[in-house]
Design a protein around this motif. Structure first.
Motif, PDB file in Angstrom:
ATOM      1  N   ARG A 130       0.823  -1.210   0.000  1.00  0.00           N
ATOM      2  CA  ARG A 130       0.000   0.000   0.000  1.00  0.00           C
ATOM      3  C   ARG A 130       0.856   1.260   0.000  1.00  0.00           C
ATOM      4  O   ARG A 130       0.541   2.243  -0.679  1.00  0.00           O
ATOM      5  CB  ARG A 130      -0.936   0.002   1.219  1.00  0.00           C
ATOM      6  CG  ARG A 130      -2.005   1.099   1.120  1.00  0.00           C
ATOM      7  CD  ARG A 130      -2.763   1.263   2.418  1.00  0.00           C
ATOM      8  NE  ARG A 130      -1.891   1.698   3.498  1.00  0.00           N
ATOM      9  CZ  ARG A 130      -2.331   2.113   4.676  1.00  0.00           C
ATOM     10  NH1 ARG A 130      -3.622   2.107   4.933  1.00  0.00           N
ATOM     11  NH2 ARG A 130      -1.488   2.489   5.621  1.00  0.00           N
ATOM     12  N   ARG A 133       1.897   1.964  -3.476  1.00  0.00           N
ATOM     13  CA  ARG A 133       0.795   2.526  -4.274  1.00  0.00           C
ATOM     14  C   ARG A 133       0.613   4.013  -3.975  1.00  0.00           C
ATOM     15  O   ARG A 133       0.443   4.833  -4.894  1.00  0.00           O
ATOM     16  CB  ARG A 133      -0.505   1.786  -3.978  1.00  0.00           C
ATOM     17  CG  ARG A 133      -1.737   2.523  -4.507  1.00  0.00           C
ATOM     18  CD  ARG A 133      -3.032   1.802  -4.214  1.00  0.00           C
ATOM     19  NE  ARG A 133      -3.303   0.848  -5.275  1.00  0.00           N
ATOM     20  CZ  ARG A 133      -4.363   0.043  -5.289  1.00  0.00           C
ATOM     21  NH1 ARG A 133      -5.216   0.058  -4.277  1.00  0.00           N
ATOM     22  NH2 ARG A 133      -4.566  -0.779  -6.292  1.00  0.00           N
ATOM     23  N   CYS A 174      -2.506 -13.921  -5.838  1.00  0.00           N
ATOM     24  CA  CYS A 174      -3.543 -12.903  -5.994  1.00  0.00           C
ATOM     25  C   CYS A 174      -2.887 -11.633  -6.498  1.00  0.00           C
ATOM     26  O   CYS A 174      -1.659 -11.489  -6.444  1.00  0.00           O
ATOM     27  CB  CYS A 174      -4.270 -12.645  -4.672  1.00  0.00           C
ATOM     28  SG  CYS A 174      -3.195 -12.053  -3.351  1.00  0.00           S
ATOM     29  N   ASP A 177      -4.051  -5.552  -5.971  1.00  0.00           N
ATOM     30  CA  ASP A 177      -5.351  -4.964  -5.618  1.00  0.00           C
ATOM     31  C   ASP A 177      -6.131  -5.885  -4.682  1.00  0.00           C
ATOM     32  O   ASP A 177      -6.708  -5.438  -3.682  1.00  0.00           O
ATOM     33  CB  ASP A 177      -6.185  -4.716  -6.882  1.00  0.00           C
ATOM     34  CG  ASP A 177      -5.726  -3.484  -7.635  1.00  0.00           C
ATOM     35  OD1 ASP A 177      -4.999  -2.672  -7.031  1.00  0.00           O
ATOM     36  OD2 ASP A 177      -6.092  -3.334  -8.814  1.00  0.00           O
ATOM     37  N   GLN A 178      -6.168  -7.163  -5.012  1.00  0.00           N
ATOM     38  CA  GLN A 178      -6.902  -8.127  -4.187  1.00  0.00           C
ATOM     39  C   GLN A 178      -6.290  -8.241  -2.793  1.00  0.00           C
ATOM     40  O   GLN A 178      -6.999  -8.328  -1.797  1.00  0.00           O
ATOM     41  CB  GLN A 178      -6.921  -9.489  -4.877  1.00  0.00           C
ATOM     42  CG  GLN A 178      -7.775  -9.538  -6.130  1.00  0.00           C
ATOM     43  CD  GLN A 178      -7.563 -10.813  -6.926  1.00  0.00           C
ATOM     44  OE1 GLN A 178      -6.503 -11.446  -6.856  1.00  0.00           O
ATOM     45  NE2 GLN A 178      -8.565 -11.206  -7.714  1.00  0.00           N
ATOM     46  N   MET A 180      -4.488  -5.986  -1.155  1.00  0.00           N
ATOM     47  CA  MET A 180      -4.748  -4.776  -0.369  1.00  0.00           C
ATOM     48  C   MET A 180      -6.207  -4.713   0.064  1.00  0.00           C
ATOM     49  O   MET A 180      -6.518  -4.259   1.174  1.00  0.00           O
ATOM     50  CB  MET A 180      -4.367  -3.532  -1.171  1.00  0.00           C
ATOM     51  CG  MET A 180      -2.858  -3.301  -1.241  1.00  0.00           C
ATOM     52  SD  MET A 180      -2.387  -1.757  -2.071  1.00  0.00           S
ATOM     53  CE  MET A 180      -2.560  -2.231  -3.792  1.00  0.00           C
ATOM     54  N   SER A 181      -7.098  -5.183  -0.798  1.00  0.00           N
ATOM     55  CA  SER A 181      -8.518  -5.211  -0.448  1.00  0.00           C
ATOM     56  C   SER A 181      -8.766  -6.167   0.718  1.00  0.00           C
ATOM     57  O   SER A 181      -9.499  -5.830   1.669  1.00  0.00           O
ATOM     58  CB  SER A 181      -9.344  -5.639  -1.663  1.00  0.00           C
ATOM     59  OG  SER A 181     -10.709  -5.691  -1.342  1.00  0.00           O
ATOM     60  N   LEU A 182      -8.169  -7.351   0.666  1.00  0.00           N
ATOM     61  CA  LEU A 182      -8.290  -8.302   1.774  1.00  0.00           C
ATOM     62  C   LEU A 182      -7.743  -7.704   3.063  1.00  0.00           C
ATOM     63  O   LEU A 182      -8.328  -7.860   4.139  1.00  0.00           O
ATOM     64  CB  LEU A 182      -7.520  -9.587   1.450  1.00  0.00           C
ATOM     65  CG  LEU A 182      -8.155 -10.586   0.493  1.00  0.00           C
ATOM     66  CD1 LEU A 182      -7.161 -11.707   0.175  1.00  0.00           C
ATOM     67  CD2 LEU A 182      -9.431 -11.169   1.101  1.00  0.00           C
ATOM     68  N   ASN A 183      -6.644  -7.012   2.949  1.00  0.00           N
ATOM     69  CA  ASN A 183      -5.995  -6.436   4.125  1.00  0.00           C
ATOM     70  C   ASN A 183      -6.856  -5.358   4.776  1.00  0.00           C
ATOM     71  O   ASN A 183      -6.774  -5.133   5.983  1.00  0.00           O
ATOM     72  CB  ASN A 183      -4.624  -5.863   3.740  1.00  0.00           C
ATOM     73  CG  ASN A 183      -3.613  -5.989   4.853  1.00  0.00           C
ATOM     74  OD1 ASN A 183      -3.593  -6.985   5.571  1.00  0.00           O
ATOM     75  ND2 ASN A 183      -2.756  -4.994   5.007  1.00  0.00           N
ATOM     76  N   GLU A 184      -7.660  -4.676   3.954  1.00  0.00           N
ATOM     77  CA  GLU A 184      -8.544  -3.641   4.490  1.00  0.00           C
ATOM     78  C   GLU A 184      -9.816  -4.241   5.086  1.00  0.00           C
ATOM     79  O   GLU A 184     -10.339  -3.737   6.075  1.00  0.00           O
ATOM     80  CB  GLU A 184      -8.924  -2.656   3.373  1.00  0.00           C
ATOM     81  CG  GLU A 184      -7.757  -1.816   2.847  1.00  0.00           C
ATOM     82  CD  GLU A 184      -7.171  -0.911   3.905  1.00  0.00           C
ATOM     83  OE1 GLU A 184      -7.922  -0.447   4.790  1.00  0.00           O
ATOM     84  OE2 GLU A 184      -5.950  -0.663   3.873  1.00  0.00           O
ATOM     85  N   GLN A 185     -10.297  -5.326   4.491  1.00  0.00           N
ATOM     86  CA  GLN A 185     -11.592  -5.879   4.878  1.00  0.00           C
ATOM     87  C   GLN A 185     -11.509  -6.858   6.057  1.00  0.00           C
ATOM     88  O   GLN A 185     -12.444  -6.963   6.853  1.00  0.00           O
ATOM     89  CB  GLN A 185     -12.232  -6.589   3.689  1.00  0.00           C
ATOM     90  CG  GLN A 185     -12.590  -5.663   2.534  1.00  0.00           C
ATOM     91  CD  GLN A 185     -13.067  -6.427   1.319  1.00  0.00           C
ATOM     92  OE1 GLN A 185     -13.475  -7.577   1.430  1.00  0.00           O
ATOM     93  NE2 GLN A 185     -13.008  -5.796   0.152  1.00  0.00           N
TER      94      GLN A 185
END
Length: 505
Positions: A130, A133, A174, A177-178, A180-185
């Motif tokens: 992240r 990014r 993965c 994007d996937q 980082m999304s998992l890490n946020e959710q």
């Protein structure tokens, strides 16, 4: 002939992350000493109870900056700290600092990362993926940006043995994007429990998240004048600015350190595998040269109205023309260990190397665990706290962390490295040299051992100190032979007695 690279950096405004790290400080030192940069902004984390400027003054007072301070006593005036953190949302930047960076920065070096092999996956994703990014997004807001250099690692794609100068999204379980999304959710605990499945063949969270970060640069940095620098294990400097300068214990440095003190006696390496080590000052030079070349290529494309390709990748490892195998690496160290023998060594420095895990475990039991048991027992009898078992547990964990990098024989493509060399003038090749094809490994390892003694062990290289270290070395050598003789004589005597009782002899 004039230096195109120093001309490129003249009056430039630089932004650097990872400034307090090993490579980051060397980049700062080189820029301040040999170029006329206008300003270097460095991203630095605030610490409770320690002002940012105080942190800057602490690491800038290092012996590393002694050369530049001689030629320019006011060298610190070109350095400006920016409060921030790659682990925070929006990099922890204030509105004013973000505006300042976007308006002024022309060259960005992103080298900040968590390099721990044992970092929890959730934390490593926050910082390494992240954070990258956010810096790419920041770079896109810089209208004056001429070059963006992402410092990765040669082992970002270590799950394959032949590594080209390209990106490998297909080896990941993965996308960035996937992940980082998992890490946020999901919760950090859940992400960390999922780590083995997500990493799959990657040996640690560091290499996995560096591969993900490269994908970020590939996909989101396509319109930037960007490149990716992949150095292998960075060792002490060769000559520039100081012979053998080092300030960390990563990778092979920990092996030299533990062995030099006589504590580490067993190591697992494939002697026939290529030793992927490079001098730190060569890495600095390639980092600076790659930014110049990226800017030059971007300018040419703009004139010719050519669409930007993927960021250029520079693998940087010992070349096929001048390789160094781990076996030779060990030979160099063994043949020179008496030259810079330490006054603090606790035992005669020797290192038994094997690539067989079962033999390694046996040697560990004999040369580490058994002596540790004896010393801890002695400490207990004296009423002191035992500590050797804990020390060796930490050492063994460190050995297992670096084992994949000591037994695998990778092959790296280095065409971009050679193209960059050909683009440089003779003056630049001298001032910003990084050609491993002509490196004298024998001289380099001598320099590394010198640096190990001075900068890590904190022992001077005066004639008196060296003579004292050599005397201790000789005494411990005799004691080592004596202990081995006794240790072998006892079981030999027991076998002889048994055979005598059985009337076999």
């Amino acid at each position: 002939m004039d230096s195109e690279i120093t001309d490129f950096y003249k009056n430039k405004t630089i932004f650097l992350t990872g400034a307090s790290g090993f490579l980051g400080r060397l980049v700062i030192e080189k820029l301040l000493r040999v170029t006329e940069v206008k300003r270097i902004y460095i991203l630095i984390r605030p610490k409770r109870g320690v002002e940012i400027q105080q942190r800057i003054d602490t690491f800038m007072s290092s012996f590393l900056f002694s050369e530049v301070s001689k030629s320019n006593p006011n060298y610190k005036d070109r350095l400006s700290p920016i409060a921030g953190d790659c682990a925070l949302p929006d990099l922890g930047l204030s509105v004013a600092n973000r505006k300042l960076l976007t308006e002024e920065v022309q060259v960005m070096f992103h080298s900040a990362a968590t390099v721990s092999f044992e970092e929890p996956l959730s934390t490593a994703v926050h910082i390494n993926v992240r954070g990258t990014r956010l810096l790419v997004q920041l770079a896109k807001q810089m209208p004056r940006l001429e070059a963006f250099v992402y410092v990765s690692t040669a082992f970002s794609n270590c799950v394959i043995e032949k590594i080209g100068e390209r990106f490998y999204p297909e080896i990941l379980t993965c996308t960035a994007d996937q992940m980082m999304s998992l890490n946020e959710q999901l919760s950090s605990d859940l992400i960390n429990k999922m780590a083995p499945a997500l990493l799959e063949k990657f040996p640690n969270t560091y290499t996995f998240t560096k591969a993900l970060a490269e994908q970020v640069v590939q996909t989101e940095g396509r319109d930037l004048p960007a490149c990716v620098f992949r150095p292998c294990m960075i060792m002490p400097t060769f000559k520039d600015p100081i012979k053998g300068w080092i300030d960390n214990f990563y990778g092979p440095i920990s092996v030299i350190y533990g062995s030099g003190f006589g504590v580490l006696r067993v190591m697992i390496f494939n002697k026939e595998a290529k030793g992927n080590v490079v001098p730190a000052d060569y890495c600095v030079n390639l980092t600076l040269a790659s930014a110049w070349h990226s800017a030059k290529q971007a300018a040419d494309r703009k004139v010719k109205m050519i669409e930007s390709p993927e960021p250029t990748v520079y693998n940087y490892v010992p070349t096929e023309q001048n390789p160094i195998k781990w076996g030779k690496f060990m030979e160099f160290l063994d043949s020179r260990k008496h030259l810079y023998a330490l006054n603090q060594m606790v035992w005669y420095p020797f290192l038994l190397v094997t690539s067989n895990m079962k033999i390694f475990e046996l040697l560990i039991a004999v040369y580490h665990n058994f002596p540790a048991f004896l010393i801890d027992t002695w400490l207990r009898l004296r009423g002191q706290q035992p500590r050797m078992k804990k020390i060796y547990s930490k050492i063994h964990r460190g050995i297992r962390n670096i084992t994949p990098f000591g037994i695998t024989d990778w092959t790296f493509e280095m065409n971009n490295f050679e193209r960059l060399m050909r683009c440089m003038s003779p003056q630049d090749q001298k001032l910003f040299g990084f050609d491993l094809r002509v490196l004298d490994w024998s001289e380099y390892f001598n320099s590394s051992l010198y640096g190990f003694r001075v900068f890590l062990a904190k022992e001077n290289v005066t004639e008196e100190s060296l003579r004292s270290g050599k005397k201790r070395f000789d005494r411990l050598l005799i004691l080592n032979y004596l202990v081995h003789f006794v240790a072998l004589s006892i079981p030999a005597g027991m076998v002889w007695c048994l055979l005598h009782l059985l009337n076999i002899v």
